[in-house]
Design a protein around this motif. Sequence first.
Motif, PDB file in Angstrom:
ATOM      1  N   ALA A   1       0.877  -1.175   0.000  1.00 11.98           N
ATOM      2  CA  ALA A   1       0.000   0.000   0.000  1.00 11.98           C
ATOM      3  C   ALA A   1       0.908   1.216   0.000  1.00 11.98           C
ATOM      4  CB  ALA A   1      -0.920   0.000   1.213  1.00 11.98           C
TER       5      ALA A   1
ATOM      6  N   THR B   1      -1.628  -8.312  -3.787  1.00 12.64           N
ATOM      7  CA  THR B   1      -2.491  -7.136  -3.842  1.00 12.64           C
ATOM      8  C   THR B   1      -1.603  -5.905  -3.785  1.00 12.64           C
ATOM      9  OG1 THR B   1      -4.336  -5.940  -2.795  1.00 12.64           O
ATOM     10  CG2 THR B   1      -2.916  -7.239  -1.343  1.00 12.64           C
TER      11      THR B   1
ATOM     12  N   GLN C   1      -1.841  -1.769  -3.866  1.00 13.21           N
ATOM     13  CA  GLN C   1      -2.672  -0.575  -3.783  1.00 13.21           C
ATOM     14  C   GLN C   1      -1.804   0.660  -3.965  1.00 13.21           C
ATOM     15  OE1 GLN C   1      -5.846  -1.281  -3.750  1.00 13.21           O
ATOM     16  NE2 GLN C   1      -5.377  -3.444  -3.415  1.00 13.21           N
TER      17      GLN C   1
ATOM     18  N   HIS D   1      -6.928   5.728  -4.906  1.00 14.77           N
ATOM     19  CA  HIS D   1      -7.366   5.832  -3.511  1.00 14.77           C
ATOM     20  C   HIS D   1      -7.150   7.238  -2.968  1.00 14.77           C
ATOM     21  CE1 HIS D   1      -7.834   1.481  -3.005  1.00 14.77           C
ATOM     22  NE2 HIS D   1      -6.706   1.340  -3.670  1.00 14.77           N
TER      23      HIS D   1
ATOM     24  N   MET E   1      -6.908   2.010   1.037  1.00 14.66           N
ATOM     25  CA  MET E   1      -5.953   1.052   0.473  1.00 14.66           C
ATOM     26  C   MET E   1      -6.020  -0.285   1.196  1.00 14.66           C
ATOM     27  SD  MET E   1      -2.452   3.147  -0.365  1.00 14.66           S
ATOM     28  CE  MET E   1      -2.432   4.601  -1.412  1.00 14.66           C
TER      29      MET E   1
END
Length: 227
Positions: A116, A139, A141, A146, A154
């Motif tokens: 993130a 994943t 982010q 965002h 996130m």
Amino acid sequence: MTSAQRLIIFDVDGTLVDSQRDIIAAMTRAFDGVGLPHPPHSDILSIVGLSLDVAMARLVPDAPEDQRVQMVHGYKDAYIALRAETGAALSSPLYAGAADTLAMLNAVPENILGVATGKSRRGLDKLLAAHGMEQLFLTQQVADFHPSKPHPSMIEAAMRDIGVGPAQTVMIGDTSFDMDMAKAAGVGAIGVSWGYHDISRLHAADRIVDSFPALDEALQDILGARV
């Protein structure tokens, strides 16, 4: 620790890689581009992790919005140029112990790794490719999609991606923005001492570690207690 999946989310700049040289240089060029005096290095590092529009608003709150937009574009262009001069692997090197710890964590089937970051999608892709980590984080982010940290968006998106809840999730970062984001999302928070915020600002952290090898015990303490 149980056999349930565990989502371990890392911040990037100041946590996995040391990119302060290029960050400071790119910000200096952005200020030069609009004829404003450079802020102190400590002020520049204090906003690392925020989305660029939010970062500029903090650094030059009295500047007109169109000037801050120009500075955002100037920073992006400068950062790309600086990275091209030396390559992302050299301009943003991994901190000592990062690669081994990531490999160790990734080898545990129950662990799912994510990031993130306040970086753009393009910036993160270049960095991960430079370090051969394109497939490591399931994943990812980024700032493009965002609100800026410390908004929990996130982390919430990462949990949806993997299908886990807050009790199985921990955020690892070097700034108060990371720790506050974790608390807003209701997940565990581990601060690292080697990044861009002094540890006195990481008051929302559940644990603070001084090295990558120390992460394993901190993760077991937090996730073991929360699962």
